[in-house]
Design a protein around this motif. Structure first.
Motif, short mmCIF file in Angstrom:
data_model
loop_
_atom_site.label_atom_id
_atom_site.label_comp_id
_atom_site.label_asym_id
_atom_site.label_seq_id
_atom_site.Cartn_x
_atom_site.Cartn_y
_atom_site.Cartn_z
N ILE A 42 0.92 -1.31 0.03
CA ILE A 42 0.03 -0.03 -0.03
C ILE A 42 0.86 1.44 0.03
O ILE A 42 0.56 2.14 -0.74
N THR A 43 1.92 1.28 0.80
CA THR A 43 3.02 2.44 0.81
C THR A 43 3.30 2.54 -0.57
O THR A 43 3.62 3.83 -1.08
N LEU A 44 3.99 1.40 -1.19
CA LEU A 44 4.40 1.68 -2.44
C LEU A 44 3.62 2.08 -3.51
O LEU A 44 3.86 3.01 -4.43
N ALA A 45 2.15 1.57 -3.61
CA ALA A 45 1.24 2.08 -4.30
C ALA A 45 0.88 3.68 -4.11
O ALA A 45 0.94 4.18 -5.40
N GLY A 90 3.93 5.68 -5.51
CA GLY A 90 3.84 5.58 -6.97
C GLY A 90 2.72 6.49 -7.65
O GLY A 90 3.17 7.20 -8.52
N VAL A 91 1.55 6.44 -7.09
CA VAL A 91 0.71 7.38 -7.61
C VAL A 91 1.16 8.95 -7.18
O VAL A 91 0.72 9.61 -8.21
N ALA A 119 4.10 9.93 -7.31
CA ALA A 119 4.94 10.47 -8.42
C ALA A 119 4.40 10.61 -9.56
O ALA A 119 5.04 11.59 -10.31
N MET A 120 3.42 9.72 -9.95
CA MET A 120 2.80 10.15 -11.35
C MET A 120 2.13 11.49 -11.31
O MET A 120 2.25 12.12 -12.41
N VAL A 121 1.38 11.89 -10.25
CA VAL A 121 0.67 12.91 -10.04
C VAL A 121 1.74 14.27 -10.13
O VAL A 121 1.64 14.99 -10.87
N ILE A 122 2.88 14.09 -9.48
CA ILE A 122 3.94 15.08 -9.29
C ILE A 122 4.29 15.29 -10.77
O ILE A 122 4.65 16.33 -11.31
#
Length: 87
Positions: A6-9, A12-13, A15-18
């Protein structure tokens, strides 16, 4: 294990938003011709080039005077110095 996934997800989300935000800001600032939020048309001043382009296809002859500098011979026609130094 679920907490790690859950922390990695979430990271990751995030990082994609940024990265999407950075891409949109860069596109708006450096690519588009729209006025930005501060009214600037672009971040850089555009250079208006004349219709007389340097790639007109007309051949030149040496010696040649460019911007007040005398060029006596064409370096492109000389033998490659790197090949001579390697052998």
């Amino acid at each position: 294990m679920d907490v790690v996934l859950i922390t990695l997800a979430v990271l990751g989300v995030g990082a994609m938003v940024i990265s999407a935000y950075v891409f949109m800001v860069a596109a708006r600032t450096y690519v588009s011709d729209d006025a930005g939020p501060r009214g600037n048309s672009t971040a850089f001043n555009r250079i208006v080039r004349s219709a007389n382009d340097r790639r007109s296809g007309a051949s030149v002859s040496f010696p040649l005077m460019v911007n007040g500098i005398l060029i006596e011979h064409d370096r492109r026609c000389s033998p490659d110095r790197r090949k001579a130094a390697a052998s």
